[in-house]
Write a protein that holds these residues in place. Structure first.
Motif, PDB file in Angstrom:
ATOM      1  N   GLU A  64      -2.338  -0.224  -2.725  1.00 54.24           N
ATOM      2  CA  GLU A  64      -0.838   0.217  -3.262  1.00 54.24           C
ATOM      3  C   GLU A  64      -0.999   1.718  -4.028  1.00 54.24           C
ATOM      4  O   GLU A  64      -0.049   2.358  -3.452  1.00 54.24           O
ATOM      5  CB  GLU A  64      -0.535  -0.853  -4.230  1.00 54.24           C
ATOM      6  N   ARG A  67      -1.296   3.961  -0.893  1.00 50.01           N
ATOM      7  CA  ARG A  67       0.039   4.413  -0.401  1.00 50.01           C
ATOM      8  C   ARG A  67       0.782   5.243  -1.155  1.00 50.01           C
ATOM      9  O   ARG A  67       1.405   6.253  -0.569  1.00 50.01           O
ATOM     10  CB  ARG A  67       0.723   2.785  -0.350  1.00 50.01           C
ATOM     11  N   ARG A 130       8.828  -0.286   9.772  1.00 52.35           N
ATOM     12  CA  ARG A 130       9.814  -1.185   8.914  1.00 52.35           C
ATOM     13  C   ARG A 130      11.127  -0.968   9.247  1.00 52.35           C
ATOM     14  O   ARG A 130      12.220  -1.883   9.445  1.00 52.35           O
ATOM     15  CB  ARG A 130       9.508  -1.028   7.264  1.00 52.35           C
ATOM     16  N   GLY A 362      -3.430 -12.279  -5.452  1.00 48.84           N
ATOM     17  CA  GLY A 362      -1.964 -12.280  -4.848  1.00 48.84           C
ATOM     18  C   GLY A 362      -1.691 -11.754  -3.675  1.00 48.84           C
ATOM     19  O   GLY A 362      -0.710 -11.610  -2.912  1.00 48.84           O
ATOM     20  N   SER A 363      -2.812 -10.749  -3.288  1.00 45.96           N
ATOM     21  CA  SER A 363      -2.579  -9.951  -2.095  1.00 45.96           C
ATOM     22  C   SER A 363      -2.867 -10.668  -0.827  1.00 45.96           C
ATOM     23  O   SER A 363      -2.698 -10.206   0.304  1.00 45.96           O
ATOM     24  CB  SER A 363      -3.560  -8.751  -2.436  1.00 45.96           C
TER      25      SER A 363
ATOM     26  N   ALA B   3       0.418  -6.905  -6.468  1.00 49.66           N
ATOM     27  CA  ALA B   3       0.570  -7.166  -4.996  1.00 49.66           C
ATOM     28  C   ALA B   3       1.535  -6.341  -4.281  1.00 49.66           C
ATOM     29  O   ALA B   3       2.644  -5.777  -5.004  1.00 49.66           O
ATOM     30  CB  ALA B   3       0.875  -8.747  -4.855  1.00 49.66           C
ATOM     31  N   PRO B   4       1.163  -5.756  -3.314  1.00 46.66           N
ATOM     32  CA  PRO B   4       2.151  -4.809  -2.521  1.00 46.66           C
ATOM     33  C   PRO B   4       3.476  -5.513  -2.185  1.00 46.66           C
ATOM     34  O   PRO B   4       3.568  -6.524  -1.720  1.00 46.66           O
ATOM     35  CB  PRO B   4       1.704  -4.459  -1.177  1.00 46.66           C
ATOM     36  N   VAL B   5       4.468  -4.625  -2.583  1.00 46.94           N
ATOM     37  CA  VAL B   5       5.875  -5.457  -2.655  1.00 46.94           C
ATOM     38  C   VAL B   5       6.500  -5.253  -1.282  1.00 46.94           C
ATOM     39  O   VAL B   5       7.231  -6.231  -0.656  1.00 46.94           O
ATOM     40  CB  VAL B   5       6.802  -4.696  -3.497  1.00 46.94           C
ATOM     41  N   ASP B   6       6.045  -4.331  -0.423  1.00 48.32           N
ATOM     42  CA  ASP B   6       6.751  -4.079   0.662  1.00 48.32           C
ATOM     43  C   ASP B   6       5.844  -4.874   1.946  1.00 48.32           C
ATOM     44  O   ASP B   6       6.135  -4.473   3.041  1.00 48.32           O
ATOM     45  CB  ASP B   6       6.727  -2.648   1.276  1.00 48.32           C
ATOM     46  N   VAL B   7       4.978  -5.673   1.409  1.00 52.76           N
ATOM     47  CA  VAL B   7       4.136  -6.295   2.596  1.00 52.76           C
ATOM     48  C   VAL B   7       5.103  -7.369   3.423  1.00 52.76           C
ATOM     49  O   VAL B   7       4.752  -7.387   4.544  1.00 52.76           O
ATOM     50  CB  VAL B   7       3.234  -7.195   1.699  1.00 52.76           C
ATOM     51  N   ALA B   9       7.083  -6.598   5.334  1.00 52.84           N
ATOM     52  CA  ALA B   9       7.060  -5.739   6.655  1.00 52.84           C
ATOM     53  C   ALA B   9       6.270  -6.367   7.769  1.00 52.84           C
ATOM     54  O   ALA B   9       6.304  -6.324   8.995  1.00 52.84           O
ATOM     55  CB  ALA B   9       6.805  -4.325   6.497  1.00 52.84           C
ATOM     56  N   SER B  10       5.013  -6.981   7.194  1.00 58.61           N
ATOM     57  CA  SER B  10       3.998  -7.500   8.197  1.00 58.61           C
ATOM     58  C   SER B  10       4.640  -8.474   9.000  1.00 58.61           C
ATOM     59  O   SER B  10       3.891  -8.752  10.269  1.00 58.61           O
ATOM     60  CB  SER B  10       3.021  -8.102   7.337  1.00 58.61           C
TER      61      SER B  10
END
Lengths: 367, 585
Positions: A64, A67, A130, A362-363, B3-7, B9-10
């Motif tokens: 993250e 990014r 996206r 959580g990932s 945790a990545p929020v924009d995941v 999209a996957s």
């Protein structure tokens, strides 16, 4: 699995770095004992310590954070690439302005691009996909910056690194799942520029044709290639012994940087060179397994794959140059060559790679 | 760690299998590249190894010559006549020079050369590996060149030995010269080359690409064998005296050439030998004509020949006496100055009537000699001439010796019977005449003259001296102590009298051949005088020959050559510390 793979990955990295330390020390020896040979190893160790610190820090950075940082890191890289072109700021060596030099250490911004370009492109590609961006938008937001960075490196001039950066971009887009049609279309768009380059710089073309000629007439090969092959040949199966090589004594040019692998060949023999090859293949395979286990995170997988592939590819390219498989190109051997920025960036990439591959709370997204 | 929020999209990513396929393609390609590289390494390091090793070795090793030092030449008292000093000679490797202009300028500045010319030479030698800049630098020059700090691969010094002659031009004809390449040219330098010149060694050096020597491969080293020292029979102090006297003679008589030989009759050793004009390398010879230079290179004492004339007469008398064809107390009638032999009429300078054998020599009567010649006949004359060494080389070690000229007996005619006894129709070198007189002085034993005394070293070498009886001791003693002493006391050689010594001698005046008529010239003579002392036990024989004297009252040997010969004889006796004869004034 991770528990057993990661130490292996780090171990292989350490082996390659260790070979680098030994060989930089050995290859910097000159026939006239004096300060330079100690200076090289000292600087190399300073860079190694710095690299270990930065790489360690990079391994703690989450996907993250990468990014979020990506645009700024990329912008910083571009700024440095512009600044290095300014006489007075950038230092010209052998006709190329590629380096900043301060306090006896030099920094090569194009090396930084190897780290920041995949980060940036992956970040943008993720966004573009996206929102379902058009090809035109993709061109503007991804291929534009890619071409820009490559061009900045090209005018230094540094054709080798520019080509490597182009390839880096291609790997990001390819492994990131950019649609095949768009890739083909981009390739068609880029081809006039690439061909034009050959016409604009005829000496590059001559270098290539001259190299092909040299395949059939080895005595026509460029001096450093002849010396490199000679050096490897002298090593034979088991080598002359560490530190016992002769060729590095100014017969072999750039013995401790781009041609350090020849010295590996002379002093450690075929056993040594194949061990290095095995280490790189091992590093790659283990890295791929790590990526495999990191199923959920597209960003981490894409960036990690690109970093790892390009690093291993650069090592292969370096050996290909040294063994006269491809035309001579200034490409250093990652982790082994003396060279501050290269070492720093390579270790940082591997550190960051480990960070990206670390499963986080959580990932993990179940597939 | 968030945790990545924009995941999410996957969800729109291409399927994992598609991505995987794509990365696998790349991975497989890269692994394939590595496989090719591994094969290439096996090829490069496995197969071409021997070749590589050889060429790598060749490019880093360099064989250097370790020059052998030539031996010294010393005189009989070990005084130095020729020696060698180590010098540095500067050579360039033009293929290693990137800036010929700059290199030429810095070298020219230090060595006082023309920078443009040197730069041109460097450019012209492009692609070659060797170019002399200047050889045999002085130590100062060598130091200055080293201080220039030129690129090490571009230049090097080669050690060379420069031959020096500490006594200058003294004995230069005997010594010859050693040229810049270390080759002996003329004289002892050439004659004793095989001892003087050693054998160069060599050494394999290992260099880096910039030319720095980093190692010596001791297993390949061959040590040089230095040359051996040679001692000559020459006495350099006497030699210098002789040369000084010859210079005076040259000034006084202005001849074409002149020479002097001093022999020790008991051993055949050459104590001094001088030839004029001087070798052209002498500074004073500069500006002389080409002909002079040609004459200057010759050692006239052994390479020029002349008709010995009257100096030849005693040998004929000796032969006739030994064969019993004449008796010491016999007298010959000399026809008052003219004597017919067949169609030929012989003349004497003065008209003599009856002359004893001794007086035939003392007065140097040609007619008396012709009558003795008739007793000996051509056969006997030929035998006498060859016995005393005429017509062949004396065997002295020095190069360029002439054998003289003695026609084979078949070509002799009735003329010869009259001519040979007075020293005509044959030609001899001054050394031959001196050696033959030394044989009389040595009790009739002819010794081959030589200049080598000893080759030094662990296994010394000595000259090979040939000794041969040519006259009975009795006859030889009578000739030397009788007629030849009288020549000096009351005959043609009175200018050679020395206080305190009984000097014996014989004059000679030969007419040179006239190049125009082919007959004898009346104006061009070679005057010679040979003498020795003490008569009872001769220690030295001196010969002086003067070719075409142009100044002075006379060209007779007794006038032009005798005074110089006498001076030289006195100097010789003094240097030998020969006791003066008792009872002489």
């Amino acid at each position: 699995m991770t528990a057993s793979l990661k130490p292996l990955f780090l171990g292989l990295t350490a082996i390659l770095l260790g070979v680098g330390v030994m060989l930089v020390f050995s290859a910097s020896v000159s026939s006239r004992p004096g300060d330079p040979e100690v200076a090289y190893i000292a600087k190399h160790l300073v860079f190694l310590a710095l690299a270990a610190a930065i790489g360690g820090a990079a391994s703690q950075v989450s996907p993250e954070t990468w990014r979020r940082l990506a645009p700024y890191l990329f912008l910083g890289t571009v700024v440095l690439l512009v600044l290095v072109l300014i006489p007075g700021l950038g230092v010209k060596v052998n006709g190329a302005r590629r380096w900043f030099r301060m306090a006896g250490l030099s920094l090569q911004p194009s090396e930084l691009a190897k780290l920041t370009l995949p980060l940036y492109l992956a970040t943008v590609l993720e966004k573009q996909r996206r929102v379902g961006a058009t090809f035109r938008s993709d061109l503007a937001r991804m291929l534009g910056p890619l071409a820009g960075v490559s061009l900045l490196v090209l005018v230094e001039p540094d054709l080798g690194t520019a080509a490597l950066l182009m390839a880096t971009g291609a790997v990001v887009l390819w492994s990131g799942g950019w649609p095949l049609r768009r890739m083909l279309a981009a390739a068609v768009l880029a081809s006039p520029g690439l061909l034009g380059l050959l016409f604009l710089k005829p000496y590059q073309w001559q270098r290539i044709t001259g190299f092909v000629d040299a395949w059939t007439a080895p005595h026509l090969a460029p001096y450093q290639i002849r010396q490199s092959l000679l050096t490897l040949g002298v090593g034979g199966w088991f080598g002359q012994g560490l530190g016992a090589g002769w060729q590095k004594l100014s017969y072999l040019p750039e013995a401790n940087t781009d041609f350090v692998f020849s010295v590996v060949g002379e002093e450690l023999g075929l056993v040594g060179t194949l061990s290095v090859v095995a280490a790189w293949i091992g590093l790659y395979v283990v890295g791929l397994r790590l990526i495999d286990e990191r199923r959920g995170d597209w960003f981490a997988r894409t960036v990690g794959f690109t970093w790892l592939t390009m690093l291993v590819f650069q090592a292969a390219l370096n050996i290909a140059v040294v063994t006269a498989l491809v035309p001579p190109k200034g490409v250093s051997h990652p982790l082994i060559s003396y060279g501050g920025t290269s070492l720093l960036v390579s270790v940082t990439i591997l550190g960051a790679f480990c960070g990206l591959m670390r499963p986080r709370d959580g990932s993990a997204v179940p597939e | 760690m968030t945790a990545p929020v924009d995941v999410p999209a996957s969800s729109r990513e291409p399927g994992p299998s598609a991505t995987r396929l794509r990365t696998n393609v790349v991975a497989c390609l890269l692994i394939a590249v590595w496989a090719v590289i591994a094969l290439r390494l096996i090829a490069v390091q496995g197969f071409s190894r021997v070749l590589s090793e050889r060429s790598a070795r060749r490019q880093r090793t360099f064989v250097e010559t370790l020059p052998a030092r030539p031996g010294d030449i010393r005189d009989r008292a070990r005084r130095l006549l020729a020696t060698s000093i180590r010098t540095h000679s500067l050579a360039l490797d033009p293929s290693e020079i990137d800036e010929p202009r700059r290199v030429a300028e810095s070298l020219a500045g230090v060595l006082g050369l023309d920078a443009d010319a040197l730069a041109e030479r460097i450019v012209a030698a492009h692609g070659k590996r060797f170019l002399w800049v200047r050889r045999q630098l002085t130590p100062d020059e060598a130091e200055s060149v080293a201080a220039l700090q030129l690129p090490p691969a571009a230049w090097h010094f080669r050690v060379e030995h420069r031959r020096v002659y500490p006594q200058g031009t003294v004995a230069s004809h005997v010594l010859g010269r050693r040229d810049i390449d270390g080759v002996g040219r003329g004289g002892a330098e050439e004659a004793f080359e095989r001892w003087l010149v050693g054998r160069d060694g060599r050494r394999t050096l290992v260099r880096d690409a910039r030319g720095f020597v980093i190692d010596v491969d001791g297993s390949q080293t061959v040590e040089p064998v230095h040359g051996r020292d040679v001692r000559l029979t020459i006495d350099s102090v006497l030699q210098a005296d002789v040369e000084r006297r010859m210079d005076e003679l040259m000034d006084d008589c202005r001849p074409l050439a002149a020479c002097a030989v001093v022999l020790d009759p008991r051993t055949g050793e050459v104590l001094a030998m001088a030839s004029r004009p001087q070798l052209p390398i002498a500074p004073e010879a500069e500006g002389s004509s080409a002909k002079d230079e040609d004459l200057g290179w010759r050692n006239h004492a052994l390479s020029s020949m002349f008709e010995p004339g009257s100096t030849f007469k005693p040998f004929i008398v000796a032969a006739a006496l030994d064969q019993g064809l004449i008796a010491r107390d016999e007298s010959f009638h000399c026809g008052f100055g003219a004597y017919r032999m067949g169609r030929r009429v012989l003349h004497d300078h003065h008209a003599y009537g009856l002359l004893s054998v001794a007086d035939v020599l003392v007065k140097s009567s040609n007619i008396g000699m012709a009558k003795i010649g008739e007793r000996l006949t051509n056969d006997g004359l030929y035998e006498a001439a060859t016995a005393f060494g005429f017509g062949r080389r004396t065997g002295i070690e020095l190069p360029g010796e002439s054998p003289g000229r003695l026609h084979p007996l078949e070509r002799w005619t009735s003329y010869s019977t009259g001519s040979i006894p007075m020293g005509q129709e044959l030609a001899a070198t001054p050394l031959q005449v001196a050696a033959a007189h030394a044989a009389l002085a040595n009790g009739g034993v002819l010794l081959s003259p030589h200049v080598l005394l000893q080759v030094d070293g662990p296994e010394p070498a000595y000259p090979a001296v040939v000794s041969r009886p040519v006259a009975s001791e009795e006859t030889a003693r009578w000739l030397v102590q009788g007629p030849l002493v009288d020549v000096v006391r009351r005959g043609t050689g009175q200018k050679a009298k020395l206080a305190g010594y009984s000097v014996f001698g014989k004059t000679g005046t030969a007419q040179k051949q006239d190049p125009e008529t082919g007959g004898y010239s009346h104006s061009r003579h070679i005057g010679s005088f040979v003498c020795g002392a003490p008569a009872t036990s001769p220690r030295a024989v001196v010969l002086v020959a003067v070719d075409e004297p142009t100044r002075g009252s006379s060209t007779f040997g007794g006038i032009v050559a005798a005074p110089a010969a006498a001076d030289i004889l006195r100097a010789t006796l003094e240097s030998l510390q020969a006791p003066p004869s008792a009872g002489l004034p």
